[in-house]
Design a protein around this motif. Structure first.
Motif, PDB file in Angstrom:
ATOM      1  N   ASN A 156       0.872  -1.180   0.000  1.00 50.27           N
ATOM      2  CA  ASN A 156       0.000   0.000   0.000  1.00 50.27           C
ATOM      3  C   ASN A 156       0.906   1.226   0.000  1.00 50.27           C
ATOM      4  O   ASN A 156       1.545   1.530   1.008  1.00 50.27           O
ATOM      5  CB  ASN A 156      -0.902  -0.018   1.231  1.00 50.27           C
ATOM      6  CG  ASN A 156      -2.017   1.009   1.147  1.00 50.27           C
ATOM      7  OD1 ASN A 156      -2.325   1.511   0.077  1.00 50.27           O
ATOM      8  ND2 ASN A 156      -2.619   1.327   2.278  1.00 50.27           N
ATOM      9  N   MET A 157       0.988   1.909  -1.132  1.00 53.99           N
ATOM     10  CA  MET A 157       1.950   2.994  -1.295  1.00 53.99           C
ATOM     11  C   MET A 157       1.318   4.359  -1.055  1.00 53.99           C
ATOM     12  O   MET A 157       0.171   4.604  -1.435  1.00 53.99           O
ATOM     13  CB  MET A 157       2.544   2.957  -2.708  1.00 53.99           C
ATOM     14  CG  MET A 157       3.402   1.734  -2.979  1.00 53.99           C
ATOM     15  SD  MET A 157       4.877   1.673  -1.928  1.00 53.99           S
ATOM     16  CE  MET A 157       5.849   3.022  -2.631  1.00 53.99           C
ATOM     17  N   PRO A 158       2.055   5.265  -0.422  1.00 56.62           N
ATOM     18  CA  PRO A 158       1.544   6.624  -0.221  1.00 56.62           C
ATOM     19  C   PRO A 158       1.664   7.434  -1.502  1.00 56.62           C
ATOM     20  O   PRO A 158       2.331   7.026  -2.453  1.00 56.62           O
ATOM     21  CB  PRO A 158       2.492   7.176   0.853  1.00 56.62           C
ATOM     22  CG  PRO A 158       3.794   6.475   0.574  1.00 56.62           C
ATOM     23  CD  PRO A 158       3.408   5.089   0.135  1.00 56.62           C
ATOM     24  N   GLN A 159       1.015   8.581  -1.524  1.00 58.77           N
ATOM     25  CA  GLN A 159       1.222   9.523  -2.626  1.00 58.77           C
ATOM     26  C   GLN A 159       2.662  10.023  -2.586  1.00 58.77           C
ATOM     27  O   GLN A 159       3.219  10.249  -1.519  1.00 58.77           O
ATOM     28  CB  GLN A 159       0.249  10.695  -2.478  1.00 58.77           C
ATOM     29  CG  GLN A 159       0.406  11.774  -3.544  1.00 58.77           C
ATOM     30  CD  GLN A 159      -0.650  12.844  -3.427  1.00 58.77           C
ATOM     31  OE1 GLN A 159      -1.784  12.662  -3.845  1.00 58.77           O
ATOM     32  NE2 GLN A 159      -0.300  13.981  -2.821  1.00 58.77           N
ATOM     33  N   ILE A 160       3.269  10.165  -3.764  1.00 57.99           N
ATOM     34  CA  ILE A 160       4.664  10.600  -3.837  1.00 57.99           C
ATOM     35  C   ILE A 160       4.747  11.894  -4.650  1.00 57.99           C
ATOM     36  O   ILE A 160       4.344  11.934  -5.818  1.00 57.99           O
ATOM     37  CB  ILE A 160       5.551   9.526  -4.509  1.00 57.99           C
ATOM     38  CG1 ILE A 160       5.422   8.181  -3.788  1.00 57.99           C
ATOM     39  CG2 ILE A 160       7.009   9.977  -4.528  1.00 57.99           C
ATOM     40  CD1 ILE A 160       6.136   7.044  -4.492  1.00 57.99           C
TER      41      ILE A 160
ATOM     42  N   LYS B 190      -1.343   7.484  -4.748  1.00 59.87           N
ATOM     43  CA  LYS B 190      -1.284   6.470  -3.698  1.00 59.87           C
ATOM     44  C   LYS B 190      -2.180   5.298  -4.085  1.00 59.87           C
ATOM     45  O   LYS B 190      -2.991   5.402  -5.008  1.00 59.87           O
ATOM     46  CB  LYS B 190      -1.761   7.043  -2.367  1.00 59.87           C
ATOM     47  CG  LYS B 190      -3.234   7.443  -2.356  1.00 59.87           C
ATOM     48  CD  LYS B 190      -3.638   7.998  -0.998  1.00 59.87           C
ATOM     49  CE  LYS B 190      -5.117   8.393  -0.994  1.00 59.87           C
ATOM     50  NZ  LYS B 190      -5.543   8.932   0.325  1.00 59.87           N
ATOM     51  N   GLY B 191      -2.034   4.175  -3.402  1.00 60.75           N
ATOM     52  CA  GLY B 191      -2.905   3.033  -3.662  1.00 60.75           C
ATOM     53  C   GLY B 191      -2.222   1.703  -3.448  1.00 60.75           C
ATOM     54  O   GLY B 191      -1.088   1.632  -2.946  1.00 60.75           O
ATOM     55  N   VAL B 192      -2.923   0.648  -3.843  1.00 60.26           N
ATOM     56  CA  VAL B 192      -2.409  -0.715  -3.709  1.00 60.26           C
ATOM     57  C   VAL B 192      -1.659  -1.080  -4.985  1.00 60.26           C
ATOM     58  O   VAL B 192      -2.195  -0.921  -6.099  1.00 60.26           O
ATOM     59  CB  VAL B 192      -3.550  -1.712  -3.449  1.00 60.26           C
ATOM     60  CG1 VAL B 192      -3.014  -3.132  -3.331  1.00 60.26           C
ATOM     61  CG2 VAL B 192      -4.318  -1.320  -2.183  1.00 60.26           C
ATOM     62  N   TYR B 193      -0.449  -1.579  -4.818  1.00 59.21           N
ATOM     63  CA  TYR B 193       0.391  -1.918  -5.962  1.00 59.21           C
ATOM     64  C   TYR B 193       0.999  -3.313  -5.782  1.00 59.21           C
ATOM     65  O   TYR B 193       1.258  -3.747  -4.651  1.00 59.21           O
ATOM     66  CB  TYR B 193       1.541  -0.915  -6.104  1.00 59.21           C
ATOM     67  CG  TYR B 193       1.128   0.460  -6.575  1.00 59.21           C
ATOM     68  CD1 TYR B 193       1.265   0.831  -7.907  1.00 59.21           C
ATOM     69  CD2 TYR B 193       0.627   1.403  -5.675  1.00 59.21           C
ATOM     70  CE1 TYR B 193       0.913   2.101  -8.343  1.00 59.21           C
ATOM     71  CE2 TYR B 193       0.263   2.672  -6.103  1.00 59.21           C
ATOM     72  CZ  TYR B 193       0.409   3.017  -7.438  1.00 59.21           C
ATOM     73  OH  TYR B 193       0.051   4.264  -7.860  1.00 59.21           O
ATOM     74  N   ALA B 194       1.231  -3.980  -6.910  1.00 54.92           N
ATOM     75  CA  ALA B 194       2.070  -5.175  -6.923  1.00 54.92           C
ATOM     76  C   ALA B 194       3.501  -4.698  -7.169  1.00 54.92           C
ATOM     77  O   ALA B 194       3.773  -4.006  -8.157  1.00 54.92           O
ATOM     78  CB  ALA B 194       1.636  -6.135  -8.016  1.00 54.92           C
ATOM     79  N   LYS B 195       4.408  -5.062  -6.259  1.00 52.02           N
ATOM     80  CA  LYS B 195       5.790  -4.598  -6.335  1.00 52.02           C
ATOM     81  C   LYS B 195       6.690  -5.738  -6.792  1.00 52.02           C
ATOM     82  O   LYS B 195       6.632  -6.846  -6.256  1.00 52.02           O
ATOM     83  CB  LYS B 195       6.242  -4.101  -4.961  1.00 52.02           C
ATOM     84  CG  LYS B 195       7.707  -3.695  -4.885  1.00 52.02           C
ATOM     85  CD  LYS B 195       8.116  -3.451  -3.431  1.00 52.02           C
ATOM     86  CE  LYS B 195       9.616  -3.164  -3.312  1.00 52.02           C
ATOM     87  NZ  LYS B 195      10.061  -3.110  -1.912  1.00 52.02           N
ATOM     88  N   PHE B 196       7.524  -5.463  -7.800  1.00 51.75           N
ATOM     89  CA  PHE B 196       8.467  -6.448  -8.334  1.00 51.75           C
ATOM     90  C   PHE B 196       9.876  -5.885  -8.226  1.00 51.75           C
ATOM     91  O   PHE B 196      10.155  -4.809  -8.758  1.00 51.75           O
ATOM     92  CB  PHE B 196       8.156  -6.753  -9.801  1.00 51.75           C
ATOM     93  CG  PHE B 196       6.764  -7.263 -10.066  1.00 51.75           C
ATOM     94  CD1 PHE B 196       6.507  -8.618 -10.122  1.00 51.75           C
ATOM     95  CD2 PHE B 196       5.713  -6.367 -10.246  1.00 51.75           C
ATOM     96  CE1 PHE B 196       5.226  -9.097 -10.369  1.00 51.75           C
ATOM     97  CE2 PHE B 196       4.435  -6.829 -10.496  1.00 51.75           C
ATOM     98  CZ  PHE B 196       4.179  -8.200 -10.550  1.00 51.75           C
ATOM     99  N   ASP B 197      10.772  -6.600  -7.551  1.00 52.25           N
ATOM    100  CA  ASP B 197      12.172  -6.195  -7.454  1.00 52.25           C
ATOM    101  C   ASP B 197      12.966  -6.928  -8.528  1.00 52.25           C
ATOM    102  O   ASP B 197      13.037  -8.158  -8.531  1.00 52.25           O
ATOM    103  CB  ASP B 197      12.734  -6.532  -6.077  1.00 52.25           C
ATOM    104  CG  ASP B 197      12.060  -5.734  -4.967  1.00 52.25           C
ATOM    105  OD1 ASP B 197      11.860  -4.520  -5.157  1.00 52.25           O
ATOM    106  OD2 ASP B 197      11.726  -6.332  -3.921  1.00 52.25           O
ATOM    107  N   ILE B 198      13.545  -6.168  -9.455  1.00 57.73           N
ATOM    108  CA  ILE B 198      14.233  -6.799 -10.584  1.00 57.73           C
ATOM    109  C   ILE B 198      15.549  -6.091 -10.888  1.00 57.73           C
ATOM    110  O   ILE B 198      15.752  -4.928 -10.549  1.00 57.73           O
ATOM    111  CB  ILE B 198      13.362  -6.804 -11.866  1.00 57.73           C
ATOM    112  CG1 ILE B 198      13.054  -5.367 -12.320  1.00 57.73           C
ATOM    113  CG2 ILE B 198      12.087  -7.576 -11.652  1.00 57.73           C
ATOM    114  CD1 ILE B 198      12.437  -5.283 -13.704  1.00 57.73           C
ATOM    115  N   THR B 199      16.445  -6.830 -11.514  1.00 58.00           N
ATOM    116  CA  THR B 199      17.700  -6.288 -12.025  1.00 58.00           C
ATOM    117  C   THR B 199      17.843  -6.728 -13.480  1.00 58.00           C
ATOM    118  O   THR B 199      17.179  -7.665 -13.929  1.00 58.00           O
ATOM    119  CB  THR B 199      18.913  -6.795 -11.220  1.00 58.00           C
ATOM    120  OG1 THR B 199      18.956  -8.229 -11.304  1.00 58.00           O
ATOM    121  CG2 THR B 199      18.821  -6.374  -9.762  1.00 58.00           C
TER     122      THR B 199
END
Length: 291
Positions: free
Chosen positions: A145-149, A226-235
């Protein structure tokens, strides 16, 4: 043009675009939109095209069809008529017509696998993506759940190597302000797997963590939703990122039982490939979702 005037035009245009994203499932009335920003309709259309390089109607159509392209895959039990309505189309016939004009196939053909072939043609527009053998099938998403940036930014038309020059200007602004504590963020107003790369809107953003350091506010500001996000950590290396996006939109999203929203995805860089010597990236990608 004075810097204050340019920033005001840019701010109004960004607010209009944000309004479009958040109201894309409704009939967006141009007279009411102009009244909301207390400007004339003619002036509204003029400054929007100056800032984004396309008119408001083109943006509405593009955003609606990009949303439809995802909903057709994720809303497996919705009819074509229902998906058309979710994207602001009152007529199934008109929806099918404009969808076919954009993607060269019907919504039904898209659902049956045509989306993969279409996205492959977009990948083929990038020589670096063609050369890449990257696969991301084992990546797992974290739901956050990400805040507004709030960010300062520079906009770039096209998903191409010239993005590097845009980031270099952002970095010059950073050095000029002696900013030490910041994050680089890429905002994708268009989906590069279903939008021709030269037509994509890419936004190079910087989140300044120490606001007191800013002396020269030459760059305009916007808010990432802001909102609900799917987060992917990639290189990866240069050319790999489009393969990741292809996997997210054609494999992960349709199989996840989530659907994406009209909020643009974004990437927070730990290592920005456009400013690194080896053209490698390390980032977290955020895709707006709902269940």
């Amino acid at each position: 043009m004075k810097r204050e005037t340019l920033n005001k035009k840019t701010q109004i245009s960004n607010d209009i675009l944000y309004y479009i994203y958040t109201n894309i499932d409704t009939d967006i009335n141009m007279d009411e939109l102009a009244q909301q920003f207390n400007i004339s309709k003619v002036y509204m259309h003029k400054i929007y095209k100056e800032v984004f390089g396309r008119n408001i109607y083109e943006s509405i159509k593009s955003i609606r069809l990009q949303k439809a392209s995802s909903l057709l895959l994720t809303n497996k039990y919705s009819t074509i008529t229902q998906i058309a309505a979710l994207c602001g189309y009152s007529s199934q016939t008109s929806f099918i017509r404009v969808f076919k004009e954009r993607f060269s196939m019907t919504p039904t053909a898209w659902k049956k696998g045509g989306h993969k072939a279409y996205s492959q043609t977009i990948l083929a527009e990038s020589k670096k993506a063609i050369a890449s053998n990257a696969t991301y099938n084992n990546i797992e998403a974290t739901i956050v759940n990400m805040p507004q940036i709030e960010v300062y930014y520079m906009r770039h038309n096209g998903y191409n190597d010239q993005i590097k020059q845009t980031w270099q200007k952002v970095q010059t602004w950073t050095y000029s302000n002696n900013i030490k504590d910041y994050e680089h963020i890429a905002l994708f107003h268009d989906n590069p797997t279903v939008t021709h790369l030269e037509e994509c809107q890419y936004v190079a953003c910087i989140k300044v963590n120490d606001k007191s350091k800013i002396d020269y506010e030459r760059l305009p500001k916007l808010n990432i939703a802001k909102g609900v996000y799917a987060k992917f950590d990639i290189t990866g290396a240069d050319g790999d990122f489009l393969h990741f996006l292809y996997w997210v939109y054609t494999e992960w999203l349709p199989n996840s039982e989530y659907e994406t929203t009209t909020q643009p995805p974004y990437a927070i860089y730990k290592k920005n490939k456009y400013l690194s010597d080896d053209n490698h990236f390390d980032l977290s990608f955020y895709l707006s979702i709902k269940f």
